[in-house]
Design an enzyme around this catalytic site. Sequence first.
Site, short mmCIF file in Angstrom:
data_model
loop_
_atom_site.label_atom_id
_atom_site.label_comp_id
_atom_site.label_asym_id
_atom_site.label_seq_id
_atom_site.Cartn_x
_atom_site.Cartn_y
_atom_site.Cartn_z
N LYS A 1 0.85 -1.20 0.00
CA LYS A 1 0.00 0.00 0.00
C LYS A 1 0.88 1.25 0.00
O LYS A 1 1.99 1.22 0.52
CB LYS A 1 -0.83 0.03 1.30
N ARG B 1 -10.12 -11.62 2.48
CA ARG B 1 -10.97 -12.71 2.00
C ARG B 1 -10.22 -14.05 2.06
O ARG B 1 -10.84 -15.10 2.24
CB ARG B 1 -11.47 -12.39 0.58
#
Length: 492
Positions: free
Chosen positions: A274, A348
């Site tokens: 990120k 996820r």
Amino acid sequence: MNIRVQQQSLTSLESDVLVIPLTQGEQSNETVQVLSATLNGALREQITRSGFTGKEGETLLFHTQGRLPSRSVLLVGLGKADAVETETWRRLAGKSYKEARGQGAKHLAWFFAADRGRDDALAAVVEATLLSSYTFDKYKSEKNGKPAVETLTLAGTNLQKTATLTRALDIAQKTAPGVFLARDLINEPASVSTPTYLAEQAAKLSRGNGLKGEIWGLNKIKAAKMSGLLAVARGSVEEPRFIKLIYKPAGKPRKKVALVGKGLTFDSGGLSLKPAKSMETMKLDMSGGATVLGVMEVVSQLKPQVQVTGYVPATENMPSGTAQKPGDIIRYNNGKTVEVLNTDAEGRLILADALIQAVQEKPDVIIDLATLTGACVVALGGQIAGLFSNNQELAEALLRCGTETGEPLWRLPLVKEYKEDIKSSVADIKNIGSGNAGAIAAALFLEEFVGGLPWAHLDIAGPAFAERDGSYIPKGGTGFGVRTLVRYLLSL
Ligand code: BES
Ligand code: ZN
Ligand code: ZN
């Protein structure tokens, strides 16, 4: 905080700050007239001078100069009489608490006129006052300095402590500690609140609380073939943990509910790193897990007639020489294979393992909470969580509970056609969608692992962490979802 409900007149009530809620245009109602008479018209004059009319959120603080047993009176505006909601009471309670705290008040009291002391309003005031009292200042050398508010008195000339009110107050008082636990876990820096730390807190929670706890370390996680959790954790020096807490009521449970929370204690993105700015708050990425632990604490105190199992897969997501790489393929222990195209879509991957575990125990309902996608924040902002569900009844129940607790949810669709977007050319599915609807792609991914059981997914990426102080939710970890889920569990 000590909470009292009593029948008492305005002029005999002793407190440091006495809150008087007024709807718009009520600035000269009976209560104010009684007050004005006692205060020699000085209050009247100040109301006129300030232009206070009771608009929502308006406040007016008046020092009584010894003419009343209360040191000061705080008029607060409820807004238009026909638009007062439970949330209005919560917001005012937050505002009043802050004012009282600022005044160094130890005793805070509310006076309810005869027609205003409805149970839900009283409960909302208590709930929000408690929630407002939260601070996270353990790392500050200079603390707020003002003493904490010690007592909250709800008074009125004919206030009845009904059974409903007693129950609502009990729920509010037993729920706040769960919200605080979640907020604490989120607010702790990621180098403190590690997977091991979360596991220790969960173990502490289970001891002596009537919860059964299982903490799985690296070996057990390997033995159970939780490949998503292992794949994400391999980039980190911190070992993963898998937390499982079980609450069983005495007697036959009416329902079995599985709660699954994303426990990503720091999300750097992994090799799909990120940018610095997006990483600043990524200690928040275990908020779903924190909420699940918070709910388990509350459940252990409120003892609903349902069985609740909390699952929290906990790990960091870090880049390193051992980190998983874009293009890697994970084989889950239910046979599904997943191509990892972006290591930042890691939530996820670890939730899939936890969902597989949950499904094996055949619960009636599975609810997962996760700070899953930036896309959900883009869609709904910082106040509302995305709700996805394959079950109408469950979705409706959660929407209702969210509205009632002031934790709004907005249902988003599990668009069947978008399943195409998560198809992979080398594995069964991939961990990012090729379409635009990122929050939906993530939810569709999770749906692959719930085995068709009634399931709801709450994407809490927006509301899990407040960028600034709200009325009763301070900046930082919010504990979003604890109150909604507690309400849901109690409703079963
Ligand atoms: N933890 C983030 C989601 C997030 C973003 C939470 C902002 C709170 C605030 C998640 O793991 C993530 O990075 N998701 C990616 C997915 C993408 C790579 C498909 C995202 O949303 O950008
Ligand atoms: Zn991520
Ligand atoms: Zn994440």
